[in-house]
Design an enzyme around this catalytic site. Structure first.
Site, PDB file in Angstrom:
ATOM      1  CB  CYS A 124     -13.842   3.447  -5.382  1.00  0.00           C
ATOM      2  SG  CYS A 124     -13.812   1.880  -6.269  1.00  0.00           S
ATOM      3  NE  ARG A 152     -12.223   5.215   0.197  1.00  0.00           N
ATOM      4  CZ  ARG A 152     -12.571   4.705   1.371  1.00  0.00           C
ATOM      5  NH1 ARG A 152     -12.018   5.165   2.453  1.00  0.00           N
ATOM      6  NH2 ARG A 152     -13.463   3.751   1.446  1.00  0.00           N
ATOM      7  CD1 TRP A 158      -6.966  -0.594  -6.188  1.00  0.00           C
ATOM      8  CD2 TRP A 158      -8.552  -2.065  -5.641  1.00  0.00           C
ATOM      9  NE1 TRP A 158      -6.362  -1.791  -5.924  1.00  0.00           N
ATOM     10  CE2 TRP A 158      -7.296  -2.712  -5.590  1.00  0.00           C
ATOM     11  CE3 TRP A 158      -9.692  -2.808  -5.350  1.00  0.00           C
ATOM     12  CZ2 TRP A 158      -7.154  -4.058  -5.245  1.00  0.00           C
ATOM     13  CZ3 TRP A 158      -9.552  -4.141  -5.002  1.00  0.00           C
ATOM     14  CH2 TRP A 158      -8.297  -4.753  -4.938  1.00  0.00           C
ATOM     15  CG  ASN A 192     -16.041   1.839  -1.854  1.00  0.00           C
ATOM     16  OD1 ASN A 192     -15.361   0.945  -2.329  1.00  0.00           O
ATOM     17  ND2 ASN A 192     -15.964   2.209  -0.586  1.00  0.00           N
ATOM     18  N   GLY A 193     -17.599  -0.722  -3.618  1.00  0.00           N
ATOM     19  CA  GLY A 193     -18.075  -2.003  -3.090  1.00  0.00           C
ATOM     20  C   GLY A 193     -18.292  -2.992  -4.216  1.00  0.00           C
ATOM     21  CD  GLU A 200       4.872  -3.858   8.904  1.00  0.00           C
ATOM     22  OE1 GLU A 200       4.165  -4.844   8.604  1.00  0.00           O
ATOM     23  OE2 GLU A 200       4.595  -2.701   8.537  1.00  0.00           O
ATOM     24  CE  LYS A 221       4.867  -0.979   5.367  1.00  0.00           C
ATOM     25  NZ  LYS A 221       3.966  -1.544   6.326  1.00  0.00           N
ATOM     26  CD  GLU A 258       2.754  -2.693   2.079  1.00  0.00           C
ATOM     27  OE1 GLU A 258       1.536  -2.587   1.993  1.00  0.00           O
ATOM     28  OE2 GLU A 258       3.401  -2.272   3.062  1.00  0.00           O
ATOM     29  CG  HIS A 303      13.870 -26.000   9.859  1.00  0.00           C
ATOM     30  ND1 HIS A 303      14.237 -27.278  10.209  1.00  0.00           N
ATOM     31  CD2 HIS A 303      13.892 -25.279  11.007  1.00  0.00           C
ATOM     32  CE1 HIS A 303      14.443 -27.343  11.516  1.00  0.00           C
ATOM     33  NE2 HIS A 303      14.240 -26.135  12.022  1.00  0.00           N
ATOM     34  CE  LYS A 354      -3.579   3.747   5.197  1.00  0.00           C
ATOM     35  NZ  LYS A 354      -2.233   3.278   5.585  1.00  0.00           N
TER      36      LYS A 354
END
Ligand code: AGP
Length: 612
Positions: free
Chosen positions: A2, A27, A74, A100-101, A485, A489, A492, A508, A607
């Site tokens: 957060c 965050r 968050w 935060n945590g 990647e 992208k 996301e 395969h 993030k």
């Protein structure tokens, strides 16, 4: 994961806190709140949703005062809602906590407090801390003492801010294992925050808290001590970032700005580190003396998400240039396989934020087995850099878009520097080879500028593709991680289902998916993988798949085989990924914009992922 902001000074706290929170929304952004201590006591306003919603509440119910705390959340414990939004209060409403945590043992402590008569209003772990401090204040009336006693009872990770009506001249901040707490020292005012951009508008002089430290924050400065009451002296660091660097700089989104900043970021990663004349690379902070370099038998690269993809490219660089066997593992998986590592294994952890809990957990497990640890990170003073025995900072500048872009290319560049450095030190590369490799690297920023000129063409392509629901990205060799990647992208940013695959693996299994509704993005550089990639493209076409080839400019053959060609300036295969990823970033960006997605803050993401 957060964002926290706190203010104590002469000015009105609420505006400063809200502005700071907006810079920390990356965050977490599912709910927000502020608490301000003023003539009317502690006034708390909270809201589910983004800071804009909190601002609407504050317009109707303003708060006044020059001491306060704010939080953007968050969710980890308890769904995003007003009740679960921070700040959380104690029973009396005279103390607030932002956090935060994750507090791991909050449940038994909550049960005990409930038995003692405390009433809880939220589902969060954080509220336990508010009540625990309230309880300790009865025997230890100094706020910082009560905070320390409470924290000593708790297990887990935290970055916290506390304000109490009983101590109106101070904030108390502390951290252990969670994201950062940065204290900005201004003139007659002090600001605390989870990250530097929230502070830069007020001061450039900052003190960063270490684990298990507590700060008593006053208008005129701070007192630092450890959780077990040992005083700590630390000089402030001067932050040289231009505040505009943390702004959008005229671009529609932070992410687009950051995509365009890549040539500069890569230049900054190399700055002062390459010596073209001697073919050498200077990396003093990696902290490996020549004997230690010679003793390395193996390298293990650890990372998550986009940093993991950079590590996969890094492995090819290190094996080729330094001749050292390399493995790459996900930070979130490393601990579960009892990896055989020891003092002759160099562990290299890659993390933009330097705060990713999975990566930190992995490096702690490796360190316990006696390995040296090199951190490649973008954040100076981050948890990872503090854990490490050596550091290679990427110097890409703050990245605000939740989806990484410039830090990906900067991290690959850092890996290349490391590979050259180790290669030269171990004699795997001659001075002449070193000079040639450095020349090739120095060309890259200019080639990146040229690649960015593809933007308009890629935007046009996005217009043709944005309504598709599934994509496959294929690559081989150093471009396989770029396929991963590119797909990440797209997922996301635009919430389109996309898979990145090693092109040789298509037959395969994934080939079963291919039909006219499945565009395939094929990374087809003109290197030793080229012929095989052409074969894969034929296989896709034979099944009516649409092919978008990302190829080297000047390749005439590919034009006849693909529906669309994105022509990127050619570069050697170890450096070509740094260029090839740019159109894939732009494609994901433009598709997301077309689909009306929130590019800078995609849903469900944050993030810095500071929980495991
Ligand atoms: C990147 O676009 C992602 N949002 C994510 O995968 C990120 O790379 C990952 O969480 C690791 O972060 P770090 O580099 O800060 O450790």
């Amino acid at each position: 994961m957060c964002g926290i902001v706190g203010y104590i000074g002469e000015r009105s706290a609420v505006g400063i806190i809200l502005e700071g929170l907006k810079r920390l929304e990356y965050r977490g952004y599912d709910s927000a709140g502020v608490a301000v201590l003023g003539p009317g006591g502690l006034q708390v306003r909270r809201s589910a949703g983004r800071i804009k919603q909190l601002e609407a509440i504050l317009r109707e119910q303003p708060v006044k005062g020059s001491v306060g705390l704010g939080h953007t959340r968050w969710a980890t414990h308890g769904r995003p809602s007003e009740e679960n939004a921070h700040p959380h209060t104690d029973c009396s409403g005279s103390l607030v906590v932002v956090h935060n945590g994750i507090l791991e043992n909050y449940l038994p402590i909550k049960e005990r407090l409930v038995a003692e008569g405390h009433t809880f209003k939220s589902e969060t772990d954080t509220e336990v801390l508010a009540h625990l401090i309230e309880r300790h204040l009865k025997e230890s009336p100094r706020l910082e003492d009560a905070v320390k006693k409470a924290l000593r009872e708790l297990r887990g990770s935290y970055a916290i801010g506390v304000v109490s009506t009983g101590a109106p001249d101070r904030l108390v901040a502390a951290k252990h294992g969670a994201g950062a707490v940065v204290v900005g020292l201004g003139a007659g005012e002090t600001v605390i925050a989870s990250d530097i951009p929230a502070i830069l508008a007020h001061t450039r002089d900052v003190v960063v808290l270490e684990d298990a430290e507590v700060a008593v924050v006053r208008r005129d400065g701070i007192e630092l001590s450890t959780l077990d009451d040992q005083p700590v002296q630390r000089e402030p660091t001067r932050i040289l970032w231009d505040p505009i660097m943390a702004e959008k700089g005229g671009y529609r989104h932070f992410m687009l700005k950051e995509i365009y900043e890549q040539p500069r970021a890569v230049t900054d990663t190399m700055r002062g580190r390459v010596v073209p004349e001697s073919g050498n690379v200077i990396l003093p902070d990696v902290n490996l003396d020549p004997a230690a370099v010679r003793e390395i038998r193996r390298i293990v690269l650890l990372a998550c998400g986009t940093s993991y993809h950079a590590a996969l490219v890094g492995r090819s660089m290190l094996e080729r240039l330094a001749g050292i066997p390399c493995e790459v593992d996900l930070g979130s998986e490393f601990r579960y396989r009892d990896a055989v590592v020891g003092p002759d294994t160099l562990v290299v952890a890659l993390s933009q934020s330097g705060e990713t809990a999975d990566t930190l957990g992995a490096v702690k497990a490796a360190r316990a087995k006696g390995t040296p640890l090199l951190a490649i990170t973008n954040v100076v003073g981050s948890a990872l850099s503090r854990e490490a025995t050596g550091v290679l900072y990427t110097h890409a500048g703050p990245e605000i878009g939740v989806a990484s872009s410039k830090t990906f290319t900067a991290t690959m560049t850092a890996c290349y520097l490391l590979a050259l450095y180790l290669g030269r030190q171990r004699g795997a590369l001659t001075a002449e080879e070193g000079r040639k490799r450095i020349q090739e690297l120095l060309e890259i920023p200019r080639l990146m500028e040229a690649t960015l000129e593809l933007d308009a063409a890629v935007a046009e392509l996005a217009r043709a593709l944005f309504h598709y629901q599934n994509f496959l990205y294929l690559g081989r060799g150093t471009h396989y991680p770029i396929a991963l990647e590119g797909a990440l992208k797209l997922k996301e940013l635009s919430y389109i289902h996309a898979e990145g695959y090693a092109a040789g693996e298509m037959k395969h299994g994934p080939i079963a998916l291919i039909d006219e509704a499945m565009p395939v993005v094929a990374l087809t550089p003109r290197d030793h993988t080229y012929e095989r990639m052409l074969g894969n493209i034929e296989e896709v076409r034979a099944r009516d798949g649409k092919v978008i080839a990302v190829a080297h400019a000047g390749d005439r053959e590919i034009a006849a085989k693909a529906d669309h060609v994105i022509a990127v300036p050619p570069a050697v295969d170890l450096l070509s990924p740094i260029l090839m990823v740019i159109p894939l970033q732009l494609l994901a960006y433009h598709m997301a914009v077309r689909r009306g997605c929130d590019v800078d803050q995609p849903r469900n993401l944050a993030k810095s992922v500071t929980v495991e």
